[in-house]
Design an enzyme around this catalytic site. Structure first.
Site, PDB file in Angstrom:
ATOM      1  N   TYR A 280     -29.539 -19.419  29.150  1.00 31.28           N
ATOM      2  CA  TYR A 280     -30.584 -19.029  30.097  1.00 31.28           C
ATOM      3  C   TYR A 280     -31.330 -20.277  30.575  1.00 31.28           C
ATOM      4  CZ  TYR A 280     -33.305 -15.344  32.307  1.00 31.28           C
ATOM      5  OH  TYR A 280     -33.871 -14.500  33.220  1.00 31.28           O
TER       6      TYR A 280
ATOM      7  N   LYS B  22     -39.456 -18.415  33.615  1.00 25.84           N
ATOM      8  CA  LYS B  22     -40.059 -17.128  33.251  1.00 25.84           C
ATOM      9  C   LYS B  22     -41.337 -17.323  32.425  1.00 25.84           C
ATOM     10  CE  LYS B  22     -37.151 -14.289  35.201  1.00 25.84           C
ATOM     11  NZ  LYS B  22     -37.564 -13.520  36.399  1.00 25.84           N
TER      12      LYS B  22
END
Length: 256
Positions: free
Chosen positions: A156, A163
């Site tokens: 990720y 995020k």
């Protein structure tokens, strides 16, 4: 009476029928919300075809990296909605594919900038333009996030950093906009088969893990995120701001 009768929602991030943003759009429209969908030029055909399924839905062009397009999009949305917006939905995230394929240690300066600009700064840019259209009557702003902001999810990479920045932005925006009765929250959804998710190596295996480990022993569906978005859009959530709400079948509470 429908839960969102007379409410006006401006939604960013619809790309195709699997998009979480599309599930949110359907949920809000089903409860009476009027919609404007923002689209990138390259996605126009897909978004236009979907918008046709919800009568009265309008479209506006917007590349969130271009301030002039953001200005024009919010001006146009204000015109369509008669000078006010009640709901702003941020479902925008992107990182160059190489940044998700290579080790995190090899994150490039350009890739970091792109991921943070599109995935996190865009929420601030949108909120700034939404505030004048919301402050008279209050409103709800919410974004999509993912638990990789708190825990390591291999591959990720820089999107996890983006995020985390997005979630921090939610809290600061909630603080500053609260005096105008504008609430700002985030939904942390479990792994779904979206266009963005398919670009992450090992995604299928992780979905299988979630269904085995999560307390509900299953994955979630797009519609469940849509239902949570409906709650955040409505007066039922009027006392909630600055929060990250997990919709992941409980996976986030587990130790493995």
């Amino acid at each position: 009476m429908p839960l969102l009768e007379g409410k006006k929602a401006f939604i960013f991030g619809v790309a195709n029928h699997r998009s979480i943003a599309w599930a949110i759009a359907q949920a809000l429209a089903a409860e009476g919300a009027q919609l404007v969908l923002a689209y990138q030029e390259r996605m126009e055909k897909y978004v236009r075809d979907l918008a046709a399924k919800i009568p009265g839905t309008e479209l506006v062009l917007c590349d969130v990296q271009q301030d002039d397009q953001l200005d024009a999009a919010f001006t146009r949305a204000g015109e369509i909605f008669g000078g006010s917006i009640d709901i702003l939905v941020h479902c925008v995230a992107f990182a160059p594919p190489s940044e998700l394929e290579n080790p995190f240690l090899d994150t490039t300066r350009a890739g970091f900038h792109t991921a943070l600009d599109i995935s996190a700064y865009s929420l601030i840019a949108m909120a700034k333009r939404a505030e004048p259209l919301m402050k008279a009557n209050g409103g709800s702003i919410f974004a999509l996030t993912y638990m990789a902001s708190e825990r390591v999810m291999p591959k990720y990479n820089v999107m996890a950093v983006a995020k985390a920045a997005l979630e921090c932005s939610v809290r600061y925006l909630a603080f500053e906009l609260g005096e105008h009765n504008i609430r700002v929250n985030a939904i942390s959804a479990g792994p779904l088969n979206t266009l963005a998710a398919r670009g992450i190596s090992g995604f299928t295996g992780f979905r299988d893990q979630v269904s085995q480990v999560a307390p509900l022993r299953r994955n979630i569906e797009q519609s469940e995120v849509g239902d949570t978005a409906l709650f955040l859009s409505s007066s039922l959530s009027r006392g909630i701001t600055g929060e990250v709400i997990f919709v992941d079948a409980g996976y986030n509470i587990m130790g493995a």
